[in-house]
Design a protein around this motif. Sequence first.
Motif, PDB file in Angstrom:
ATOM      1  N   VAL A   1       0.867  -1.177   0.000  1.00  0.00           N
ATOM      2  CA  VAL A   1       0.000   0.000   0.000  1.00  0.00           C
ATOM      3  C   VAL A   1       0.904   1.228   0.000  1.00  0.00           C
ATOM      4  O   VAL A   1       1.772   1.347   0.869  1.00  0.00           O
ATOM      5  N   PRO A   2       0.748   2.125  -0.969  1.00  0.00           N
ATOM      6  CA  PRO A   2       1.582   3.327  -0.973  1.00  0.00           C
ATOM      7  C   PRO A   2       1.385   4.124   0.321  1.00  0.00           C
ATOM      8  O   PRO A   2       0.261   4.229   0.820  1.00  0.00           O
ATOM      9  N   PRO A   3       2.448   4.705   0.856  1.00  0.00           N
ATOM     10  CA  PRO A   3       2.337   5.440   2.113  1.00  0.00           C
ATOM     11  C   PRO A   3       1.652   6.796   1.963  1.00  0.00           C
ATOM     12  O   PRO A   3       1.226   7.390   2.943  1.00  0.00           O
ATOM     13  N   SER A   4       1.564   7.280   0.730  1.00  0.00           N
ATOM     14  CA  SER A   4       0.973   8.591   0.479  1.00  0.00           C
ATOM     15  C   SER A   4       0.540   8.648  -0.979  1.00  0.00           C
ATOM     16  O   SER A   4       0.755   7.705  -1.741  1.00  0.00           O
ATOM     17  N   ALA A   5      -0.057   9.765  -1.340  1.00  0.00           N
ATOM     18  CA  ALA A   5      -0.420  10.012  -2.733  1.00  0.00           C
ATOM     19  C   ALA A   5      -0.427  11.511  -2.958  1.00  0.00           C
ATOM     20  O   ALA A   5      -0.681  12.286  -2.030  1.00  0.00           O
ATOM     21  N   THR A   6      -0.132  11.925  -4.179  1.00  0.00           N
ATOM     22  CA  THR A   6      -0.158  13.343  -4.511  1.00  0.00           C
ATOM     23  C   THR A   6      -1.269  13.611  -5.512  1.00  0.00           C
ATOM     24  O   THR A   6      -1.614  12.746  -6.324  1.00  0.00           O
TER      25      THR A   6
ATOM     26  N   GLY B   1       2.495   7.532  -3.804  1.00  0.00           N
ATOM     27  CA  GLY B   1       3.848   7.770  -3.317  1.00  0.00           C
ATOM     28  C   GLY B   1       4.674   6.504  -3.424  1.00  0.00           C
ATOM     29  O   GLY B   1       4.144   5.395  -3.503  1.00  0.00           O
ATOM     30  N   LYS B   2       5.977   6.672  -3.415  1.00  0.00           N
ATOM     31  CA  LYS B   2       6.893   5.535  -3.524  1.00  0.00           C
ATOM     32  C   LYS B   2       6.979   4.786  -2.200  1.00  0.00           C
ATOM     33  O   LYS B   2       7.096   5.396  -1.142  1.00  0.00           O
TER      34      LYS B   2
END
Length: 156
Positions: free
Chosen positions: A115-120, A133-134
Motif C-alpha cells: 500500500v503506498p504510504p501517500s499520494a499526490t 507515493g513511492k
Amino acid sequence: MKPLLGSLVLLGVLTALAGCDGDADESASDPATGTSSSSTTAGGAEVVAIVGGSAAGGAVGRSITVLDTAEAQRDFLHQFRSPVFAHDVRAAIRAHPPAEGRVLGAVVIDVSCDVPPSATVEEVDGQYVVTPGKVASPHPECYAAVTSVAVVDLPA
C-alpha cells in the motif's frame, strides 16, 4: 529422542522466520485491509485516505471518479471482488463527509504487493490526477496483490 529433536528444530525455524522481517508485526495486525491518511493537496484537492485490501481487484486509474451520488459510489465500488474491501472503502468515504461546496472522489492508485504510504494530487488539463507515493521498502513478493484506493476531497 528423534521426535523431541525434530520439534526443537521446527521451533527454531519458526522462531527464526518470525524474526526475519521488521514489517511482520504490521502485516499481522492488518491481515486483509488497511486505511491510512495522506494530505497532499493541489488546487484545493486533498487525499484524505488511502485504503488497501488484498485480492480485491479493481483497475488502476489516474483520473478521479466523483462520488457525488449514491449511484456513482455504487458504480465505483462494483469493480471490487471483495465485499469486505468495498465496505472498507465505503467506510473511508463516510468517515470524510465533504464540507459545503466540496465533493469526494476516489481512484484505484495501485495494485501491487504494498500500500503506498501517500499520494499526490495534481491538476492536469483541468482534471485532478492522483499519483501514489513511492514505497520505501517494497515487499519482493506477495501472496495476493493489494489494491490501494485514494479517497480525495475535491472542490465541487
